[in-house]
Write a protein that holds these residues in place. Structure first.
Motif, short mmCIF file in Angstrom:
data_model
loop_
_atom_site.label_atom_id
_atom_site.label_comp_id
_atom_site.label_asym_id
_atom_site.label_seq_id
_atom_site.Cartn_x
_atom_site.Cartn_y
_atom_site.Cartn_z
N SER A 1 0.84 -1.20 0.00
CA SER A 1 0.00 0.00 0.00
C SER A 1 0.87 1.25 0.00
O SER A 1 2.02 1.24 0.44
CB SER A 1 -0.91 0.02 1.23
OG SER A 1 -1.76 -1.12 1.24
N GLU A 2 0.29 2.34 -0.49
CA GLU A 2 1.01 3.61 -0.49
C GLU A 2 1.01 4.23 0.90
O GLU A 2 0.13 3.94 1.72
CB GLU A 2 0.36 4.58 -1.48
CG GLU A 2 0.46 4.13 -2.93
CD GLU A 2 -0.14 5.15 -3.88
OE1 GLU A 2 -0.61 6.20 -3.38
OE2 GLU A 2 -0.13 4.91 -5.09
N ASN A 3 2.00 5.08 1.16
CA ASN A 3 2.02 5.81 2.42
C ASN A 3 0.76 6.63 2.57
O ASN A 3 0.25 7.19 1.59
CB ASN A 3 3.24 6.73 2.48
CG ASN A 3 4.48 6.02 2.98
OD1 ASN A 3 4.46 4.82 3.21
ND2 ASN A 3 5.55 6.77 3.11
N GLU A 4 0.25 6.72 3.80
CA GLU A 4 -0.95 7.50 4.06
C GLU A 4 -0.57 8.86 4.61
O GLU A 4 0.34 8.99 5.41
CB GLU A 4 -1.85 6.77 5.06
CG GLU A 4 -2.38 5.45 4.53
CD GLU A 4 -3.35 4.81 5.50
OE1 GLU A 4 -4.55 5.12 5.42
OE2 GLU A 4 -2.90 4.01 6.33
N ARG A 5 -1.29 9.88 4.15
CA ARG A 5 -1.04 11.25 4.57
C ARG A 5 -2.24 11.77 5.34
O ARG A 5 -3.35 11.32 5.15
CB ARG A 5 -0.81 12.15 3.35
CG ARG A 5 0.35 11.69 2.47
CD ARG A 5 1.68 11.85 3.18
NE ARG A 5 2.78 11.45 2.33
CZ ARG A 5 4.05 11.42 2.72
NH1 ARG A 5 4.35 11.79 3.95
NH2 ARG A 5 5.00 11.04 1.90
N GLY A 6 -1.99 12.77 6.19
CA GLY A 6 -3.07 13.37 6.93
C GLY A 6 -3.51 12.51 8.08
O GLY A 6 -2.83 11.58 8.49
N GLN A 7 -4.69 12.80 8.61
CA GLN A 7 -5.17 12.14 9.81
C GLN A 7 -6.46 11.38 9.58
O GLN A 7 -7.32 11.81 8.84
CB GLN A 7 -5.42 13.19 10.90
CG GLN A 7 -4.16 13.79 11.47
CD GLN A 7 -3.40 12.79 12.33
OE1 GLN A 7 -3.99 12.02 13.07
NE2 GLN A 7 -2.10 12.82 12.24
N TYR A 8 -6.56 10.27 10.28
CA TYR A 8 -7.84 9.56 10.35
C TYR A 8 -8.80 10.39 11.19
O TYR A 8 -8.41 11.00 12.17
CB TYR A 8 -7.65 8.19 11.01
CG TYR A 8 -8.94 7.51 11.40
CD1 TYR A 8 -9.63 6.73 10.49
CD2 TYR A 8 -9.46 7.67 12.68
CE1 TYR A 8 -10.81 6.10 10.84
CE2 TYR A 8 -10.65 7.05 13.05
CZ TYR A 8 -11.31 6.26 12.12
OH TYR A 8 -12.49 5.65 12.49
N ASN A 9 -10.05 10.43 10.79
CA ASN A 9 -11.08 11.11 11.55
C ASN A 9 -12.27 10.20 11.68
O ASN A 9 -12.67 9.54 10.71
CB ASN A 9 -11.49 12.42 10.85
CG ASN A 9 -12.53 13.20 11.63
OD1 ASN A 9 -13.71 12.94 11.50
ND2 ASN A 9 -12.07 14.14 12.44
N GLU A 10 -12.84 10.13 12.87
CA GLU A 10 -13.95 9.21 13.11
C GLU A 10 -15.11 9.45 12.14
O GLU A 10 -15.82 8.53 11.75
CB GLU A 10 -14.45 9.38 14.56
CG GLU A 10 -15.63 8.48 14.92
CD GLU A 10 -15.25 7.02 15.03
OE1 GLU A 10 -16.17 6.19 15.09
OE2 GLU A 10 -14.04 6.71 15.04
N ASN A 11 -15.29 10.73 11.72
CA ASN A 11 -16.39 11.04 10.82
C ASN A 11 -16.07 10.77 9.35
O ASN A 11 -16.93 10.81 8.50
CB ASN A 11 -16.79 12.52 10.98
CG ASN A 11 -17.32 12.79 12.37
OD1 ASN A 11 -18.04 11.97 12.93
ND2 ASN A 11 -16.93 13.92 12.94
N LYS A 12 -14.80 10.53 9.07
CA LYS A 12 -14.29 10.18 7.75
C LYS A 12 -14.68 11.19 6.68
O LYS A 12 -13.82 11.78 6.05
CB LYS A 12 -14.72 8.76 7.36
CG LYS A 12 -14.13 7.69 8.26
CD LYS A 12 -14.41 6.29 7.77
CE LYS A 12 -13.76 5.28 8.70
NZ LYS A 12 -14.00 3.90 8.27
#
Length: 244
Positions: A215-226
């Motif tokens: 998988s590619e690197n993930e950027r930014g933040q996970y948010n519960e509301n997506k």
């Protein structure tokens, strides 16, 4: 590299890191811990305050020390091998510690953390630290494998802790930490590949490790509301927090 050099190097590292030892302590509901630096923490205080179980509390206390394990081993490996990958990821692990510290502060969980490099209250983490530093000092490839193993363990433990919480703020922080750990795992595996070396799964399954690597690197933040927020996370996810 002999055992005496290991002890000397780790002792020097302890002096560097512990020059002004941090005591992480709860500060009250809705407050960030002092360790949250430069806004680099997903604000647990901005999410709803929910009842917290003993399991959730003990899990957070364990995870902050496991993040410290990662930071301390990487700082030791940077001292040995002077490879920037260890220094950069150690800085990220400091932010991971701050993220969990903000949760502990929010829920007024009283605790202290000895910030001296290589010192842990959990005996299993203490033993693991010494084992990883000793193996990682034998070669650069082994140091990179030690890093990959730590991230492998961290992802495994975060997954299990996610199953034990229903609190939005805890879940959000754990998801963010897991994204960071997956990026770190990719970085260590990539560095190993440059040496013609590989990493074998130790905690996650081989299939899970390969899926992360592919998988590619993930950027930014996970948010519960997506679906809400200002930062594009890739794969259709958005969030509102600053990178860890």
């Amino acid at each position: 590299m002999n055992y005496i050099k290991i002890i000397v190097s780790v002792s020097l590292l302890s002096l560097i890191v512990s020059g002004s030892a941090l005591a992480f302590r709860g500060q009250g509901k809705g407050q960030q811990a002092n360790s949250a630096q430069n806004g680099n923490v997903c604000s647990a205080a901005s999410l709803p305050y929910e009842d917290i179980s003993d399991i959730e509390s003990s899990d957070m206390l364990y995870m902050i020390e496991e993040e410290k394990l990662a930071r301390d081993v990487y700082l030791a490996m940077y001292e040995f091998w002077n490879q920037q990958v260890f220094d950069k990821i150690a800085q990220s692990e400091q932010k991971h510690m701050a993220a969990i510290s903000s949760l502990l502060a929010k829920y007024e969980i009283d605790y202290s953390l000895d910030d001296t490099a290589g010192i842990f209250t959990n005996p299993e983490l203490q033993t693991l630290y010494h084992d990883l530093v000793q193996s990682g000092s034998s070669s650069l490839a082994e140091a990179l494998r030690a890093g990959a193993a730590i991230e492998d363990l961290d992802i495994f433990d975060l997954k299990s802790r996610l199953e034990q919480t229903d609190n939005t703020d805890i879940k959000t922080v754990y998801e963010n930490l897991m994204k960071g750990s997956e990026n770190h795992l990719r970085a260590f595996v990539y560095q190993l590949s440059l040496l013609g070396e590989t990493y074998s799964a130790q905690y996650l399954s081989s299939e899970e490790i390969q899926a992360i690597i592919d998988s590619e690197n993930e950027r930014g933040q996970y948010n519960e509301n997506k679906g809400t927020g200002s930062q594009n996370l890739g794969k259709g996810r958005k969030g509102t927090c600053v990178n860890l």
